[in-house]
Design a protein around this motif. Sequence first.
Motif, short mmCIF file in Angstrom:
data_model
loop_
_atom_site.label_atom_id
_atom_site.label_comp_id
_atom_site.label_asym_id
_atom_site.label_seq_id
_atom_site.Cartn_x
_atom_site.Cartn_y
_atom_site.Cartn_z
N CYS A 91 -2.06 7.53 -10.60
CA CYS A 91 -2.48 7.28 -9.22
C CYS A 91 -3.93 7.68 -9.02
CB CYS A 91 -1.58 8.05 -8.25
SG CYS A 91 -1.97 7.76 -6.52
N ALA A 92 -4.33 8.82 -9.58
CA ALA A 92 -5.71 9.27 -9.45
C ALA A 92 -6.68 8.27 -10.08
CB ALA A 92 -5.87 10.65 -10.09
N GLN A 93 -6.28 7.70 -11.21
CA GLN A 93 -7.13 6.70 -11.87
C GLN A 93 -7.25 5.45 -11.00
OE1 GLN A 93 -5.84 5.56 -15.79
NE2 GLN A 93 -7.32 3.91 -15.97
N LEU A 94 -6.14 5.01 -10.42
CA LEU A 94 -6.19 3.84 -9.54
C LEU A 94 -7.05 4.11 -8.31
CD1 LEU A 94 -2.58 2.34 -9.48
CD2 LEU A 94 -4.70 1.15 -10.06
N LEU A 154 -10.23 1.80 -7.41
CA LEU A 154 -10.24 1.09 -6.13
C LEU A 154 -11.18 1.73 -5.12
CD1 LEU A 154 -6.39 0.51 -5.89
CD2 LEU A 154 -8.11 -1.26 -6.27
N GLU A 155 -11.92 2.74 -5.56
CA GLU A 155 -12.89 3.43 -4.72
C GLU A 155 -12.23 4.00 -3.46
OE1 GLU A 155 -16.06 0.68 -3.98
OE2 GLU A 155 -16.42 0.29 -6.11
N LEU A 156 -11.09 4.66 -3.68
CA LEU A 156 -10.31 5.23 -2.58
C LEU A 156 -10.09 6.73 -2.72
CD1 LEU A 156 -7.58 2.45 -2.20
CD2 LEU A 156 -9.35 3.01 -0.52
N THR A 157 -10.73 7.35 -3.68
CA THR A 157 -10.48 8.77 -3.93
C THR A 157 -10.70 9.61 -2.67
OG1 THR A 157 -11.09 8.53 -6.25
CG2 THR A 157 -11.12 10.75 -5.33
N THR A 198 0.66 -2.25 -5.65
CA THR A 198 1.19 -3.24 -6.59
C THR A 198 0.88 -2.86 -8.03
OG1 THR A 198 1.03 -5.03 -4.98
CG2 THR A 198 1.02 -5.65 -7.31
N LEU A 199 -0.36 -2.44 -8.29
CA LEU A 199 -0.75 -2.09 -9.66
C LEU A 199 -0.03 -0.84 -10.14
CD1 LEU A 199 -4.58 -2.83 -9.40
CD2 LEU A 199 -2.85 -4.18 -10.60
#
Length: 330
Positions: free
Chosen positions: A201-204, A208-211, A234-235
């Motif tokens: 999740c952290a990588q996603l 996705l530039e959502l950290t 979804t990913l």
Amino acid sequence: MEINQITLRNLTKRYGDKIAVNISDLSIQPHTFTCIVGKSGCGKTTLLRLLAGLERPDANHIADSMAANPSDIAVNNVGPRGESPAVSISKANNIDYPESNTENKIASGITGLPAKTAPVFQEPRLMPWLTVKENIMFSLKGNGNALRPAQTKVTKSSAAQNQNNSGLKQQTRNKAGDRPLLSSPASQPVTDCAEEQEDRCAQLLRELELTDAASLYPAQLSGGMAQRVSLGRTLFYDPDLILMDEPFSALDYFTRRNLQDMVLRLFRNQPKTILFVTHDVEEALLLGDRLLVMENGAIKADLPVPFPFPRNAADSEIQKMRRQILELLA
């Protein structure tokens, strides 16, 4: 796991006297990016809904499927018209409709559907009571039941103790331990596997530039951010087939271009089979390696998109192909 090609033969869907989908023969190769264009009402969305299991084909069945077991159903995105969440069935290659009468099932001609399929719709359809991070990880505990926010905190030791006491629900907390992540009747205590999911999740979130937005709620997000969260959900589910129904149509030009680049980058890093519906011919030429033109529920043209990546919409060859497609749609 080997992914087979998806084959559609003699697939029809009618609404009264109107034929929404009428496809005689179509194959989708695995790990390809296929864009579908056409005028409103030509059957693009209905085709995706048939593949997602949100609509039944006229034959009421998808070939060679197996009866669904509720324990094998994984939660995915919510349907576009307020249906219960779309599901994928992990023990079969094709989708079944549990309420159908087995004796009346007739093959409709859809074969090769992968075990995990995920739709992405025009609206993000996020869970308003969950944070960005929790929305992305929504499918983690999916077992056919909607997830609810946890009400109490638990530690690893207390969770382990609960596991030994019948009748007590187990809950999962996040890695930092400051609040529970998600809970459901099937929740398990934190394990190394859960920590791996946290890392995924952290990588996603980074990709996705959502950290920095991980702890925000949907009401606090812009339209582009919310759609990125929907894509991240979804990913994270890691489907083999992604069905995208005009996911960027409501966004401004710059946000849309940013998300197009993001989808291409993610697709190159982790290839999936993608069917992408759009009204924007230019978008289809920038993203797809194959383009289907639909008209009156049928495939009017099936065109390869041979241009190398990265693509520039101003390229003369792309513009030439764009004009040819617009002529087909006229």
